[in-house]
Scaffold this motif. Structure first.
Motif, PDB file in Angstrom:
ATOM      1  N   ASP A   1      23.621  73.699  -9.406  1.00  0.00           N
ATOM      2  CA  ASP A   1      23.180  72.644  -8.502  1.00  0.00           C
ATOM      3  C   ASP A   1      24.338  72.391  -7.536  1.00  0.00           C
ATOM      4  OD1 ASP A   1      21.117  70.802  -7.839  1.00  0.00           O
ATOM      5  OD2 ASP A   1      22.290  69.177  -8.713  1.00  0.00           O
ATOM      6  N   ASN A   2      24.070  72.407  -6.242  1.00  0.00           N
ATOM      7  CA  ASN A   2      25.141  72.355  -5.246  1.00  0.00           C
ATOM      8  C   ASN A   2      25.816  70.985  -5.227  1.00  0.00           C
ATOM      9  OD1 ASN A   2      26.807  72.456  -3.000  1.00  0.00           O
ATOM     10  ND2 ASN A   2      25.300  73.461  -1.708  1.00  0.00           N
ATOM     11  N   GLY A   3      27.108  70.950  -5.606  1.00  0.00           N
ATOM     12  CA  GLY A   3      27.853  69.701  -5.640  1.00  0.00           C
ATOM     13  C   GLY A   3      28.115  69.093  -4.278  1.00  0.00           C
ATOM     14  N   HIS A   4      27.925  69.847  -3.189  1.00  0.00           N
ATOM     15  CA  HIS A   4      28.044  69.263  -1.852  1.00  0.00           C
ATOM     16  C   HIS A   4      27.001  68.163  -1.655  1.00  0.00           C
ATOM     17  CE1 HIS A   4      31.096  71.892  -0.205  1.00  0.00           C
ATOM     18  NE2 HIS A   4      30.410  72.963  -0.543  1.00  0.00           N
ATOM     19  N   SER A   5      25.810  68.361  -2.210  1.00  0.00           N
ATOM     20  CA  SER A   5      24.720  67.381  -2.139  1.00  0.00           C
ATOM     21  C   SER A   5      23.725  67.755  -3.219  1.00  0.00           C
ATOM     22  CB  SER A   5      24.066  67.399  -0.750  1.00  0.00           C
ATOM     23  OG  SER A   5      23.034  66.444  -0.653  1.00  0.00           O
ATOM     24  N   ASN A   6      23.882  67.174  -4.412  1.00  0.00           N
ATOM     25  CA  ASN A   6      23.161  67.672  -5.577  1.00  0.00           C
ATOM     26  C   ASN A   6      21.711  67.196  -5.645  1.00  0.00           C
ATOM     27  OD1 ASN A   6      23.459  64.992  -6.389  1.00  0.00           O
ATOM     28  ND2 ASN A   6      25.101  65.439  -7.847  1.00  0.00           N
ATOM     29  N   SER A   7      20.965  67.772  -6.583  1.00  0.00           N
ATOM     30  CA  SER A   7      19.573  67.374  -6.796  1.00  0.00           C
ATOM     31  C   SER A   7      19.526  65.948  -7.322  1.00  0.00           C
ATOM     32  CB  SER A   7      18.903  68.319  -7.792  1.00  0.00           C
ATOM     33  OG  SER A   7      18.868  69.643  -7.297  1.00  0.00           O
TER      34      SER A   7
END
Length: 367
Positions: free
Chosen positions: A61-67
Motif C-alpha cells: 500500500d503506497n505510503g505516499h497516500s495510503n488506502s
C-alpha cells in the motif's frame, strides 16, 4: 528483461483493478443544511529495491497516500460551521514498513492506522478551533507543491522505501534505514487542540498543542505555522514556515522548516523546502515539474527532485536522494496511475555504504 516484464504486468494489473465505473458521490443531506459524506481511496503499488547487494520486490500500500476510508459530517450553525471528520487507513502492508529483513502481514490493522477523529468549529470572522486526533499546525508545511506527481515524488522521501537499510560496502557495521537520514521534518497528526486564524490577504496562522495518543509514549508536541497563498498574474504561489517542539522525558527536540511552490500558466512548476532539526541535522529539497493536458483522459504530470541532507546520522554525515516520476490522471474513473524511480546515497567519515535504488509503480482510485 524479466524485471521489465514483471513491472509491466503489475502496472496492467493495478490499472485493471481500478478500471471500473466511477462511483457516485456518497453524500447524504439531513434537510437542515448539513450533510454526511462517505469517502475513501485504494492505493495499491509494486515496489522494487536494489540495496547494492540484493534486490527485493513487494506488493504494498503506497505510503505516499495510503488506502483509507473516512466520514465527513458538516452542519451549519448560524453563520458558522461545525464539522466532524473520522478517517482510518485500512491496515494494508505499508511501503515504508518493508525492509530487507521484514515484510509486514498483508493486512494488520492496529490503532496506529487511525488518521483523524477530529471535531472542529469554523467561523469566517473568528477562525477555526479543532479538537481531537488530527493535523498539528505544521502538518504539510514542508510539502508546498503544485506538481501532480505526489504519489511517487514529493518531499516525503522515506514513504516509498524508508525502512530499507543502507548496507556497508565492507559488510561490517551498522545498517541505516533510508527514512532515518531523509527526514522532511514535516508536522504530523496527534491528539491536539489547534486554532487557525481567518485568512487575511492570503496569510493564515495556525497554532497547536498535542500529545501522542497512538503510540505507547507520553510525548508532548507544540507548534506554530504561517501559510501564504496568492495568484500572481497567471501564476500560482503558495508557501509556509513553521516551528515545532517535541518534549520527551523532559528533553526538547525543536524543528524549523518551510517550503514554497510556484506554478506558471504553462504548467511548469517549482518547489523548494528546507528544514533544520536543532542540533540534529538539516536538509534542502528542490523539485521541478510539468503539468500538461496531452491526452483527453486527464492531466499528465512529470517531475524530478533532489534531496540533500546533513548530519542526520552523525556529525559530518551526508545523505541524498534523486528521483524522477510520471503520473497520469484518468478523470472518468477518479484514478491516477504512476511510476517513480529514486536513487539514495549515504556518506559518513567512518563507513562507506552502497547506494540504494527503488522503483514504485501503482494506482490510486478515489471514491
Amino acid at each position: 528483461m524479466t524485471n521489465v516484464f514483471k513491472i509491466s504486468s503489475v502496472a496492467v494489473a493495478l490499472s485493471a483493478l481500478v478500471a471500473g465505473p466511477a462511483a457516485a458521490e456518497m453524500k447524504y443531506d439531513n434537510g437542515s443544511g448539513g450533510s454526511v459524506l462517505l469517502y475513501g481511496q485504494l492505493s495499491p503499488a509494486y515496489v522494487w529495491v536494489d540495496d547494492g547487494v540484493s534486490t527485493y520486490s513487494n506488493l504494498v500500500d503506497n505510503g505516499h497516500s495510503n488506502s483509507r476510508v473516512g466520514l465527513w459530517v458538516t452542519q451549519p450553525v448560524g453563520q458558522d460551521t461545525f464539522t466532524f471528520n473520522f478517517e482510518t487507513a485500512l491496515g494494508l502492508r505499508q511501503s515504508f514498513a518493508v525492509s530487507q529483513n521484514f515484510t509486514p502481514k498483508g493486512v494488520n490493522w492496529s490503532r496506529t492506522f487511525l488518521r483523524k477523529i477530529d471535531f472542529a468549529y469554523n467561523s469566517d470572522q473568528y477562525g477555526k478551533v479543532s479538537f481531537g486526533l488530527g493535523s498539528m499546525a505544521t502538518d504539510g508545511i514542508a510539502e508546498s507543491d503544485f506538481g501532480g506527481t505526489g504519489m511517487a515524488l514529493y518531499n516525503g522521501i522515506g514513504d516509498a522505501a524508508g525502512a530499507f537499510r543502507f548496507q556497508p560496502v565492507s559488510g561490517i557495521g551498522a545498517t541505516v534505514p533510508i527514512g532515518t537520514v531523509t527526514a522532511s521534518l514535516d508536522g504530523g497528526r496527534r491528539g491536539r487542540v489547534r486554532y487557525d486564524t481567518p485568512e487575511f490577504n492570503g496569510f493564515r496562522v495556525a497554532v497547536a498543542a498535542g500529545t501522542e495518543v497512538l503510540l505507547a509514549n507520553d510525548d508532548d508536541f507544540y507548534d506554530i505555522a504561517l501559510r501564504y497563498r496568492t495568484d500572481v498574474g497567471t501564476a500560482k504561489f503558495k508557501g509556509g514556515f513553521g516551528w515545532s517542539r517535541r518534549v520527551r522525558n523532559g528533553v526538547n527536540r525543536d524543528n524549523t522548516v518551510g517550503s514554497m511552490a510556484l506554478e506558471l500558466q504553462s504548467g511548469l512548476n517549482f518547489a523548494v523546502a528546507a528544514g533544520n532539526r536543532h542540533g540534529g541535522g538539516d536538509y534542502t529539497y528542490g523539485k521541478i515539474g510539468y503539468n500538461a493536458n496531452w491526452i483527453s483522459a486527464g492531466q499528465t504530470s512529470l517531475g524530478i527532485d533532489y534531496y540533500d541532507g546533513n548530519d542526520f546520522l552523525v556529525g559530518g554525515s551526508s545523505s541524498g536522494a534523486m528521483g524522477i516520476a510520471i503520473q497520469q490522471k484518468i478523470d472518468r474513473i477518479n484514478t491516477e496511475v504512476y511510476m517513480g524511480y529514486r536513487t539514495y546515497e549515504l556518506n559518513d567519515t567512518a563507513t562507506v555504504y552502497h547506494d540504494i535504488d527503488s522503483l514504485i509503480v501503482g494506482a490510486r482510485w478515489k471514491f
